[in-house]
Design a protein around this motif. Structure first.
Motif, PDB file in Angstrom:
ATOM      1  N   THR A  24      -6.153  -5.645   9.951  1.00  0.00           N
ATOM      2  CA  THR A  24      -5.550  -5.678   8.657  1.00  0.00           C
ATOM      3  C   THR A  24      -4.472  -6.728   8.538  1.00  0.00           C
ATOM      4  O   THR A  24      -4.119  -6.766   7.311  1.00  0.00           O
ATOM      5  CB  THR A  24      -5.176  -4.234   8.650  1.00  0.00           C
ATOM      6  OG1 THR A  24      -4.465  -3.909   9.625  1.00  0.00           O
ATOM      7  CG2 THR A  24      -6.528  -3.080   8.664  1.00  0.00           C
ATOM      8  N   ALA A  25      -4.023  -6.945   9.592  1.00  0.00           N
ATOM      9  CA  ALA A  25      -2.680  -7.853   9.440  1.00  0.00           C
ATOM     10  C   ALA A  25      -3.157  -9.276   8.747  1.00  0.00           C
ATOM     11  O   ALA A  25      -2.406  -9.767   8.254  1.00  0.00           O
ATOM     12  CB  ALA A  25      -2.139  -8.213  10.672  1.00  0.00           C
ATOM     13  N   ARG A  27       4.492  -3.698   3.144  1.00  0.00           N
ATOM     14  CA  ARG A  27       4.439  -4.436   1.609  1.00  0.00           C
ATOM     15  C   ARG A  27       2.801  -4.693   1.536  1.00  0.00           C
ATOM     16  O   ARG A  27       2.506  -4.502   0.256  1.00  0.00           O
ATOM     17  CB  ARG A  27       4.909  -5.921   1.588  1.00  0.00           C
ATOM     18  CG  ARG A  27       4.842  -6.624   0.502  1.00  0.00           C
ATOM     19  CD  ARG A  27       5.520  -7.696   0.220  1.00  0.00           C
ATOM     20  NE  ARG A  27       5.527  -8.398  -1.239  1.00  0.00           N
ATOM     21  CZ  ARG A  27       6.223  -9.234  -1.532  1.00  0.00           C
ATOM     22  NH1 ARG A  27       7.304  -9.874  -0.738  1.00  0.00           N
ATOM     23  NH2 ARG A  27       6.258  -9.939  -2.713  1.00  0.00           N
ATOM     24  N   GLN A  28       2.127  -4.912   2.634  1.00  0.00           N
ATOM     25  CA  GLN A  28       0.679  -4.811   2.565  1.00  0.00           C
ATOM     26  C   GLN A  28       0.130  -3.608   2.375  1.00  0.00           C
ATOM     27  O   GLN A  28      -0.880  -3.396   1.446  1.00  0.00           O
ATOM     28  CB  GLN A  28      -0.167  -5.474   3.780  1.00  0.00           C
ATOM     29  CG  GLN A  28       0.136  -6.949   4.235  1.00  0.00           C
ATOM     30  CD  GLN A  28      -0.462  -7.177   5.585  1.00  0.00           C
ATOM     31  OE1 GLN A  28       0.075  -6.519   6.449  1.00  0.00           O
ATOM     32  NE2 GLN A  28      -1.418  -8.037   5.519  1.00  0.00           N
ATOM     33  N   SER A  29       0.721  -2.494   2.705  1.00  0.00           N
ATOM     34  CA  SER A  29       0.108  -1.225   2.553  1.00  0.00           C
ATOM     35  C   SER A  29       0.241  -0.560   1.090  1.00  0.00           C
ATOM     36  O   SER A  29      -0.374   0.072   0.377  1.00  0.00           O
ATOM     37  CB  SER A  29       0.848  -0.195   3.489  1.00  0.00           C
ATOM     38  OG  SER A  29       2.080   0.019   3.179  1.00  0.00           O
ATOM     39  N   SER A  30       1.427  -1.457   0.372  1.00  0.00           N
ATOM     40  CA  SER A  30       1.777  -0.898  -1.050  1.00  0.00           C
ATOM     41  C   SER A  30       0.379  -1.646  -2.008  1.00  0.00           C
ATOM     42  O   SER A  30       0.499  -1.174  -3.122  1.00  0.00           O
ATOM     43  CB  SER A  30       2.894  -1.524  -1.502  1.00  0.00           C
ATOM     44  OG  SER A  30       3.201  -2.878  -1.398  1.00  0.00           O
ATOM     45  N   ASN A  31      -0.157  -2.387  -1.598  1.00  0.00           N
ATOM     46  CA  ASN A  31      -1.551  -2.791  -2.101  1.00  0.00           C
ATOM     47  C   ASN A  31      -2.822  -2.064  -1.679  1.00  0.00           C
ATOM     48  O   ASN A  31      -3.673  -2.419  -2.285  1.00  0.00           O
ATOM     49  CB  ASN A  31      -1.661  -4.100  -1.863  1.00  0.00           C
ATOM     50  CG  ASN A  31      -0.502  -5.320  -2.416  1.00  0.00           C
ATOM     51  OD1 ASN A  31      -0.548  -5.471  -3.795  1.00  0.00           O
ATOM     52  ND2 ASN A  31       0.503  -5.294  -1.608  1.00  0.00           N
ATOM     53  N   VAL A  80       0.542   4.259   7.113  1.00  0.00           N
ATOM     54  CA  VAL A  80      -1.018   4.438   7.323  1.00  0.00           C
ATOM     55  C   VAL A  80      -1.164   5.992   7.702  1.00  0.00           C
ATOM     56  O   VAL A  80      -2.212   6.231   6.877  1.00  0.00           O
ATOM     57  CB  VAL A  80      -1.462   3.472   8.274  1.00  0.00           C
ATOM     58  CG1 VAL A  80      -2.874   3.596   8.585  1.00  0.00           C
ATOM     59  CG2 VAL A  80      -1.350   1.940   7.877  1.00  0.00           C
ATOM     60  N   GLU A  81      -0.771   6.343   8.477  1.00  0.00           N
ATOM     61  CA  GLU A  81      -0.958   7.854   8.595  1.00  0.00           C
ATOM     62  C   GLU A  81      -0.416   8.601   7.381  1.00  0.00           C
ATOM     63  O   GLU A  81      -1.432   9.831   6.969  1.00  0.00           O
ATOM     64  CB  GLU A  81      -0.379   8.388   9.661  1.00  0.00           C
ATOM     65  CG  GLU A  81      -0.686   7.842  11.048  1.00  0.00           C
ATOM     66  CD  GLU A  81      -0.026   8.371  12.054  1.00  0.00           C
ATOM     67  OE1 GLU A  81       0.611   9.354  12.336  1.00  0.00           O
ATOM     68  OE2 GLU A  81      -0.115   8.075  13.340  1.00  0.00           O
ATOM     69  N   ALA A  82       0.462   8.473   6.605  1.00  0.00           N
ATOM     70  CA  ALA A  82       0.564   9.139   5.269  1.00  0.00           C
ATOM     71  C   ALA A  82      -0.377   8.613   4.227  1.00  0.00           C
ATOM     72  O   ALA A  82      -0.721   9.650   3.364  1.00  0.00           O
ATOM     73  CB  ALA A  82       2.014   8.581   4.840  1.00  0.00           C
TER      74      ALA A  82
END
Length: 395
Positions: free
Chosen positions: A135-136, A182-186, A219-221
């Motif tokens: 994912t990175a 920041r990636q997770s916000s997308n 990610v767990e959230a």
């Protein structure tokens, strides 16, 4: 009510008696006779259906396509029939996302080259194909989560052409190491829900296990948010390993895993699967039917080329040579499509060789639009690209 269902099929009036219990409990997929009986029953249900999702019954005659749904539901005819309805209804509801699904789509190419998804060459001990996601590597500025989903569906449909993948299913390994906040916000919740709906209830694919490693707290959230949309069976198949790779190796043998996942195999190269998809797209024998996701396209665009012609004096004439350019045939077939690909790639390689060999020649630089900068350095024209092996890189 009678417990026997009579089915008549084809112009030969082939007749087969199927009990209600067989329709509900399913057939033995290891028995050829049972597979044939299940296929006949499924075709009859499709033919008699008045569901709006099945207004196009063109899949009626495609045995290989229908077997995907039977394998996905372990040859339970009723469940396979419902899956077909879900599949067509889902495609109709999300036509904007699922149209023009092709490996030649530029954004899908970028996602595939970044490894979304990657496919390991070897199967696990149970004969299942392994999909990996690092994912990175996700460049959310270049392509969205929808594009990742499209690339994944294109990959899955290609893999489902193999009966062994239909029968054994898949496992997915998602490496969240270095995945930023920041990636997770997308990670759009609406798109995530769409992906879950499609892969869980609408497409003939079975994920037997999903392994998360190196997942951060956010990610767990996110997983906690989408958990209510998952079936109990799907929730049980998600394994959170964190930074403990030994528990992953208990589930998936190390000898098939790349070094990035603590395995004994070679370093993961996402281009391997990308190139395999490209090559297979050029060896098709007929257009893909309308009920399939992928769209058949033949690569016909030839890159510009300049062939050096040795002349008198210091410089060389680099005038375009159309006679040597690999132009696409007027009627491009599957057989000569692959040959044209090789010729076009060779033409690009020739051009790169010319640019390298003649970089210091003033006449050549003027012809190619290369100007001299301060200190004699060369400046390439803005927006100039070189295409080689179907990968577009800024020069």
């Amino acid at each position: 009510m009678s417990d026997i269902c009579d089915f008549e099929w084809s112009n030969n009036r082939y007749r087969h008696n199927l009990t209600i219990s067989e329709l509900k409990l399913g057939f033995n997929r290891n028995e050829p006779t049972d597979r044939s009986r299940a296929l006949i029953a499924l075709k009859e249900l499709i033919g008699a259906s008045r569901d709006y999702a099945l207004k196009d019954k063109s899949c009626f005659q495609d045995d290989e396509f229908l077997f995907r749904f039977l394998y996905a539901r372990k040859f339970n005819v009723n469940e396979a029939f419902q899956l077909i309805i879900n599949y067509h209804a889902y495609r109709q509801r999300n036509a904007a996302i699922l149209q023009r699904l092709s490996v030649l789509d530029e954004t899908i190419q970028i996602a595939l080259r970044d490894g979304f998804p990657g496919v390991l060459p070897n199967r696990d001990r149970r004969g299942r194909k392994v999909l990996v996601f690092f994912t990175a590597n996700w460049d959310y500025a270049s392509y969205s989560l929808v594009t990742v989903y499209r690339a994944m569906l294109l990959t899955v449909e290609k893999l489902l052409e193999d009966k062994q993948n239909q029968a054994n299913g898949f496992i997915a390994i998602v490496d969240w190491t270095n995945f930023t906040f920041r990636q997770s916000s997308n990670l759009n919740p609406k798109v995530l829900k769409l992906m879950i709906e499609g892969l869980q209830d609408c497409f003939p694919v079975r994920f037997k296990a999903i392994h998360f490693i190196g997942q951060p707290w956010y990610v767990e959230a996110a997983l906690a948010v989408i958990r209510p949309f998952l079936k109990e069976k799907t929730r049980d198949r998600i394994k959170l390993h964190g930074s403990n790779l030994s528990t992953l190796h208990d589930c998936v043998a190390r000898d098939i895993l790349p070094t990035e996942l603590g395995g004994e195999g070679p370093t993961f190269n996402p281009l391997n699967w990308y190139h395999e998809l490209l090559e297979s797209s050029q060896t098709v024998t007929k257009p893909a039917p309308s009920y399939c996701l992928s769209q058949t396209q033949i690569y016909t665009k030839t890159p510009a080329q300049f062939v050096p012609v040795v002349g008198k004096g210091k410089g060389a004439d680099l005038s375009p040579a159309p006679s040597r350019s690999p132009s696409p045939p007027s009627s491009l077939s599957a057989s000569n499509g692959a040959e044209f690909l090789k010729a076009a790639t060779k033409a690009a390689a020739v051009k790169i060789g010319v640019l390298t060999a003649k970089a210091n020649d003033p006449a050549t630089n003027t012809l190619l639009g290369v100007t001299a900068g301060a200190g004699g350095s060369l400046r390439k024209p803005a927006g100039c690209f070189i295409k080689l092996h179907h990968c577009t890189k800024r020069w």
